[in-house]
Write a protein that holds these residues in place. Sequence first.
Motif: not given
Ligand code: NAG
Length: 396
Positions: A24, A60-61, A22, A19, A214-215
């Motif tokens: 943005t 992100n996560r 991954l 992740y 997730q952030e």
């Molecule tokens: C990361 O965060 C963005 C914005 O919230 C989201 O669009 C994207 O899917 C996320 N990526 C992952 C790997 O979670």
Amino acid sequence: MPSMASTLRLQPLLAAIGYLFLGTADAQCSAGEPCHHMPIIHSTNEKILSKRAVEVQLTNRTDIAYYTALNIGTPAQQVYVQLDTGSFELWVNPTCSTLSASDKAFCDATGSYNKSLSSTATSLKSGKKLAYGLGETNITYVEDSIALPGASEAMTQVQFGVSDSSSDEFAGILGIGYGKGYTTTYPNFVDQLALQNQTSVKAFSVGLGSKTEQEGAIVFGGVDTSKFAGKLETLDIVPAADSPDGVPRYWVSMNNMSLTPPSGVTKTYANTSIDVFFDTGATLTLLPAAVANAIGEDFGAAEADASGYYNVDCSLASIDGTVNFEFGGLTVKVPYNEFIRTTRSGSTTTCVLGITASDSFTLLGDTFLRSAYGEFLSSSFRLTLVLVPSNTKTVH
Ligand SMILES: *[C@@H]1O[C@H](CO)[C@@H](O)[C@H](O)[C@H]1NC(C)=O
Ligand SMILES: *[C@@H]1O[C@H](CO)[C@@H](O)[C@H](O)[C@H]1NC(C)=O
Ligand SMILES: *[C@@H]1O[C@H](CO)[C@@H](O)[C@H](O)[C@H]1NC(C)=O
Ligand SMILES: *[C@@H]1O[C@H](CO)[C@@H](O)[C@H](O)[C@H]1NC(C)=O
Ligand SMILES: *[C@@H]1O[C@H](CO)[C@@H](O)[C@H](O)[C@H]1NC(C)=O
Ligand SMILES: *[C@@H]1O[C@H](CO)[C@@H](O)[C@H](O)[C@H]1NC(C)=O
């Protein structure tokens, strides 16, 4: 990940590592290249943040660890480092070649720094060994310019370590614990931010963000009011001399821990009036064995497995309920879905509690911090910590 402490930084979590890259899409990243985008978000609240406060969005996560980018040298070389409130020094250039293939790929992608390519680098010749709960590194100190991504100017002559050799480390580490006068003989990264006027106070705040958000964000020099609901409560830092390991860390006294299952009847755990510290570098929360076992039992796992994990039924992650941590007038309620870690390996999903037993060292790691927002303040004479639950659902 405190230095010199017997903590686990659990490794069989490689599934989460992917992740990191991954994030943005970003213009700076060429198509197909491994790249992690951590844009700078400027504060939306000028009253609280100093004008020059910088905010770095965390990855992100990954619930394995949290990273931030740094631009080191002239011209800037970008490297990603793990954010660690449990240690005190910054170092880069882990030895990737001796790691497993997937760790190596991750490690290579975090980037490296070459002082020969920087016109502002000065080698300091001295060095030391830094040991962590897991892994170690031998570093040589260098001074160079360092900028947080998006900062209008770099800090100059910042001392940090360049690794000559490391083991079991797959990224450099940005230790943001106490620095000069406490645990280092030179101004560390957080000291330099204040010394070089990049922040108006020696402080930073961390909201790792819940799994659903997730952030997360780290704000050096201020707080991010979008990351929490409620009032910041001030907790006193336990002085190093009175703390369990005698090391200046973000130690605070926890009053007790309790469990609120879906029935709503709260049960308080015995012997949970203990000192704990906040460690973004630790994946799990470490608790005395008797406490960890008691919690495990309530989740149907009376004993930890050979790796120290409490294996639980994954369906528990989707029911209402909280594990509560009480400090002063504040209760941080960690929802089951944050407290339970889900690991996927192929088509198999397994779930473990976000705690492990440690009688020697108690700390609140990412499984706790994802449900809290912490501001870490320090000045010469007074050290305080401010925490609020980040999850509006659980604020009362
Ligand atoms: C990361 O965060 C963005 C914005 O919230 C989201 O669009 C994207 O899917 C996320 N990526 C992952 C790997 O979670
Ligand atoms: C660092 O840069 C110098 C100068 O270009 C080069 O000779 C050296 O091989 C580089 N070192 C590494 C480890 O890439
Ligand atoms: C660091 O240096 C010490 C002493 O020279 C050595 O024993 C140790 O193996 C080194 N560690 C690494 C990871 O290279
Ligand atoms: C930071 O600000 C203080 C107070 O305004 C000033 O004395 C000092 O020179 C500044 N330091 C740097 C590195 O700009
Ligand atoms: C937990 O701590 C709070 C705050 O000190 C206190 O009011 C409460 O009675 C404690 N619970 C137990 C069971 O000790
Ligand atoms: C709490 O600690 C006391 C003193 O060490 C011990 O006697 C007691 O058994 C502990 N209680 C639990 C439930 O672990």
